[in-house]
Structures are given as structure tokens and as C-alpha cells.
Design a protein around this motif. Sequence first.
Motif, PDB file in Angstrom:
ATOM      1  N   LEU A   1      15.150   2.620  -3.106  1.00 65.20           N
ATOM      2  CA  LEU A   1      14.280   3.022  -2.000  1.00 65.20           C
ATOM      3  C   LEU A   1      14.851   2.660  -0.636  1.00 65.20           C
ATOM      4  O   LEU A   1      14.706   3.428   0.332  1.00 65.20           O
ATOM      5  N   ARG A   2      15.488   1.491  -0.521  1.00 66.35           N
ATOM      6  CA  ARG A   2      15.894   0.986   0.795  1.00 66.35           C
ATOM      7  C   ARG A   2      16.810   1.941   1.568  1.00 66.35           C
ATOM      8  O   ARG A   2      16.577   2.172   2.765  1.00 66.35           O
ATOM      9  N   PRO A   3      17.850   2.499   0.955  1.00 63.27           N
ATOM     10  CA  PRO A   3      18.694   3.427   1.734  1.00 63.27           C
ATOM     11  C   PRO A   3      17.915   4.639   2.241  1.00 63.27           C
ATOM     12  O   PRO A   3      18.186   5.149   3.332  1.00 63.27           O
ATOM     13  N   ILE A   4      16.948   5.088   1.452  1.00 69.30           N
ATOM     14  CA  ILE A   4      16.131   6.239   1.850  1.00 69.30           C
ATOM     15  C   ILE A   4      15.208   5.868   2.999  1.00 69.30           C
ATOM     16  O   ILE A   4      15.140   6.582   4.012  1.00 69.30           O
ATOM     17  N   THR A   5      14.491   4.754   2.851  1.00 71.55           N
ATOM     18  CA  THR A   5      13.551   4.355   3.902  1.00 71.55           C
ATOM     19  C   THR A   5      14.283   4.028   5.198  1.00 71.55           C
ATOM     20  O   THR A   5      13.774   4.297   6.292  1.00 71.55           O
ATOM     21  N   GLU A   6      15.478   3.486   5.101  1.00 69.84           N
ATOM     22  CA  GLU A   6      16.249   3.193   6.313  1.00 69.84           C
ATOM     23  C   GLU A   6      16.637   4.477   7.037  1.00 69.84           C
ATOM     24  O   GLU A   6      16.549   4.564   8.258  1.00 69.84           O
ATOM     25  N   ARG A   7      17.047   5.494   6.280  1.00 73.47           N
ATOM     26  CA  ARG A   7      17.426   6.766   6.909  1.00 73.47           C
ATOM     27  C   ARG A   7      16.229   7.488   7.513  1.00 73.47           C
ATOM     28  O   ARG A   7      16.376   8.251   8.467  1.00 73.47           O
ATOM     29  N   TYR A   8      15.048   7.258   6.949  1.00 75.86           N
ATOM     30  CA  TYR A   8      13.841   7.899   7.470  1.00 75.86           C
ATOM     31  C   TYR A   8      13.095   7.012   8.472  1.00 75.86           C
ATOM     32  O   TYR A   8      12.032   7.393   8.965  1.00 75.86           O
ATOM     33  N   GLY A   9      13.633   5.846   8.754  1.00 73.64           N
ATOM     34  CA  GLY A   9      12.993   4.957   9.725  1.00 73.64           C
ATOM     35  C   GLY A   9      11.684   4.385   9.238  1.00 73.64           C
ATOM     36  O   GLY A   9      10.783   4.106  10.033  1.00 73.64           O
ATOM     37  N   VAL A  10      11.558   4.194   7.927  1.00 71.38           N
ATOM     38  CA  VAL A  10      10.314   3.694   7.338  1.00 71.38           C
ATOM     39  C   VAL A  10      10.379   2.179   7.199  1.00 71.38           C
ATOM     40  O   VAL A  10      11.320   1.635   6.612  1.00 71.38           O
ATOM     41  N   PHE A  11       9.377   1.510   7.728  1.00 76.32           N
ATOM     42  CA  PHE A  11       9.231   0.071   7.532  1.00 76.32           C
ATOM     43  C   PHE A  11       8.259  -0.177   6.388  1.00 76.32           C
ATOM     44  O   PHE A  11       7.213   0.448   6.306  1.00 76.32           O
ATOM     45  N   TYR A  12       8.612  -1.086   5.480  1.00 76.03           N
ATOM     46  CA  TYR A  12       7.630  -1.552   4.505  1.00 76.03           C
ATOM     47  C   TYR A  12       7.950  -2.977   4.109  1.00 76.03           C
ATOM     48  O   TYR A  12       9.101  -3.380   4.052  1.00 76.03           O
ATOM     49  N   GLU A  13       6.893  -3.732   3.858  1.00 77.72           N
ATOM     50  CA  GLU A  13       7.048  -5.154   3.570  1.00 77.72           C
ATOM     51  C   GLU A  13       5.880  -5.636   2.723  1.00 77.72           C
ATOM     52  O   GLU A  13       4.720  -5.405   3.052  1.00 77.72           O
ATOM     53  N   ARG A  14       6.190  -6.318   1.644  1.00 76.34           N
ATOM     54  CA  ARG A  14       5.165  -6.862   0.755  1.00 76.34           C
ATOM     55  C   ARG A  14       4.579  -8.128   1.371  1.00 76.34           C
ATOM     56  O   ARG A  14       5.303  -9.009   1.839  1.00 76.34           O
ATOM     57  N   THR A  15       3.244  -8.215   1.360  1.00 76.55           N
ATOM     58  CA  THR A  15       2.545  -9.382   1.898  1.00 76.55           C
ATOM     59  C   THR A  15       1.589  -9.919   0.843  1.00 76.55           C
ATOM     60  O   THR A  15       0.712  -9.196   0.367  1.00 76.55           O
ATOM     61  N   GLU A  16       1.778 -11.161   0.460  1.00 75.90           N
ATOM     62  CA  GLU A  16       0.899 -11.782  -0.521  1.00 75.90           C
ATOM     63  C   GLU A  16      -0.474 -12.043   0.098  1.00 75.90           C
ATOM     64  O   GLU A  16      -0.575 -12.431   1.267  1.00 75.90           O
ATOM     65  N   ILE A  17      -1.542 -11.796  -0.668  1.00 72.83           N
ATOM     66  CA  ILE A  17      -2.897 -12.025  -0.180  1.00 72.83           C
ATOM     67  C   ILE A  17      -3.697 -12.810  -1.212  1.00 72.83           C
ATOM     68  O   ILE A  17      -3.362 -12.801  -2.403  1.00 72.83           O
ATOM     69  N   ASP A  18      -4.728 -13.473  -0.754  1.00 75.45           N
ATOM     70  CA  ASP A  18      -5.595 -14.257  -1.639  1.00 75.45           C
ATOM     71  C   ASP A  18      -6.656 -13.340  -2.217  1.00 75.45           C
ATOM     72  O   ASP A  18      -7.811 -13.317  -1.776  1.00 75.45           O
ATOM     73  N   SER A  19      -6.259 -12.563  -3.204  1.00 74.20           N
ATOM     74  CA  SER A  19      -7.130 -11.542  -3.779  1.00 74.20           C
ATOM     75  C   SER A  19      -6.621 -11.219  -5.173  1.00 74.20           C
ATOM     76  O   SER A  19      -5.475 -11.504  -5.522  1.00 74.20           O
ATOM     77  N   ALA A  20      -7.483 -10.592  -5.971  1.00 71.81           N
ATOM     78  CA  ALA A  20      -7.079 -10.185  -7.310  1.00 71.81           C
ATOM     79  C   ALA A  20      -5.957  -9.141  -7.263  1.00 71.81           C
ATOM     80  O   ALA A  20      -5.206  -8.983  -8.226  1.00 71.81           O
ATOM     81  N   MET A  21      -5.831  -8.423  -6.153  1.00 71.69           N
ATOM     82  CA  MET A  21      -4.750  -7.458  -6.015  1.00 71.69           C
ATOM     83  C   MET A  21      -3.396  -8.156  -5.967  1.00 71.69           C
ATOM     84  O   MET A  21      -2.375  -7.569  -6.323  1.00 71.69           O
ATOM     85  N   GLY A  22      -3.360  -9.392  -5.480  1.00 72.88           N
ATOM     86  CA  GLY A  22      -2.117 -10.146  -5.431  1.00 72.88           C
ATOM     87  C   GLY A  22      -1.307  -9.932  -4.174  1.00 72.88           C
ATOM     88  O   GLY A  22      -0.835 -10.879  -3.553  1.00 72.88           O
ATOM     89  N   TYR A  23      -1.152  -8.686  -3.776  1.00 78.16           N
ATOM     90  CA  TYR A  23      -0.379  -8.383  -2.566  1.00 78.16           C
ATOM     91  C   TYR A  23      -0.736  -6.992  -2.051  1.00 78.16           C
ATOM     92  O   TYR A  23      -1.279  -6.158  -2.777  1.00 78.16           O
TER      93      TYR A  23
END
Length: 215
Positions: free
Chosen positions: A148-170
Motif C-alpha cells: 500500500l505505501r508506494p501507492i498511497t505515497e504516489r497519490y498523496g494519501v496520509f494514513y496512520e493507525r491510532t490505538e484507542i481505548d475501545s473494543a475496536m482496538g484502533y
Amino acid sequence: MQRIPLSSLLWALAVLAAGALLVFVMFRPAPPPVSQGADHERLPVADAVSGGPIELPVSTEGNRFRLADLEGQYVWVYFGYTACPDACPTSLGWISAALDRLPENLEDRVAAVLVSVDPERDDAQRLKTYVGHFHPAIQAATGSHEELRPITERYGVFYERTEIDSAMGYVVDHSSSTYLIGPEGELLEIHPHGTSASELVATLQARIEGHEGRE
């Protein structure tokens, strides 16, 4: 009594929320509601955006996804994930409404793709179920972060996983643009978060008229 796993319950709630937002977007022509989560218009993007090929191993179509296989069509591409609480269902709702507004002579010339940036949770079946709530012309694909990273970099897409205090986890904070790809795979437009269905269609038609006018 058999207990339903909490993760399955949260997934079902996310699907219901997506459906509710889709109905809201389809029948309310005003701008989408303001999210209480991440400010997607302020998330960082690359200085230079080139677009280009997208090829990923996991696809709702059963085979490896290649953007090149859609050559000859105009394609709206959106980067997100199925557990996204706000931006993704809203944006996919606009894309779905835009697909429904296409004139008959363009229906077979336009497609849409969700590229998931959450490969840990989004397998092919989950992606198929999710996009199936929006429009039959929307495909979905994903792959490892290394793919994914080479694709998102070429398309200018930012994404970042963030841990949360929830059953979803992140959650995955991500930019929320919609990309219009031309019939030869070229990047034509980058629509900011909140672009309505009517704007998507108007830009598409202008691009088609301009392209055919040069032929």
C-alpha cells in the motif's frame, strides 16, 4: 444462549451506520454533516501527487486488482477502510449517489474503487459486504502495508493507525480525497473531502467533453 462476539457486534453497527449515512446522503443534497472525529481536510498530504498504477492482491472481484484492467473507463478512487466511523461512509455515499446520477450513455464508462488502508481487518469478504451497501459499481481492494505505501505515497494519501481505548482496538486516521482517474490511467482530479455527488458528476462530464473535444 450463544453470545455474539463484541467485535462482530461492532462490525454490524458499523455497517448499519454506513447504510444510514448512505440514505442521508442520497436524499439530502446539502453538504455532508461535520464529523466529530479527525479533521480530514487538515490531515497532511504529499507535496507532489502523481497517481499512477494500483495493483493489489486482495479484491472483491476475486482476482488480483489492477487499475489497468479498468482501462477505457473513468474511475473514482477513494482510500479508506470499512470500520471508518464517518468520512468513508459519507464519501462513498457521495460516490454512490454520483454513480446513480450518471446519464445512461455514461453508466458503462464509469467505475469506483475503495482502496482499504486497514488490511489487518479488511479481507475480501468484508470489503465485498461493505461496498455492497453502497453501489454495485464500486469495487474494493487492499494489500499489505508494504504494497500500500508506494501507492498511497504516489497519490498523496496520509494514513496512520491510532490505538484507542475501545473494543475496536484502533482507528485509522486518513486523508479523505476522491481521485478521478482517466481512461488511460491518468490522474485527472483530486476532490477534497465533502465534494458532493453533483460536483463529482459535473467535473466528470466536463473532463469527458474536453477529452472528446480534442479527438
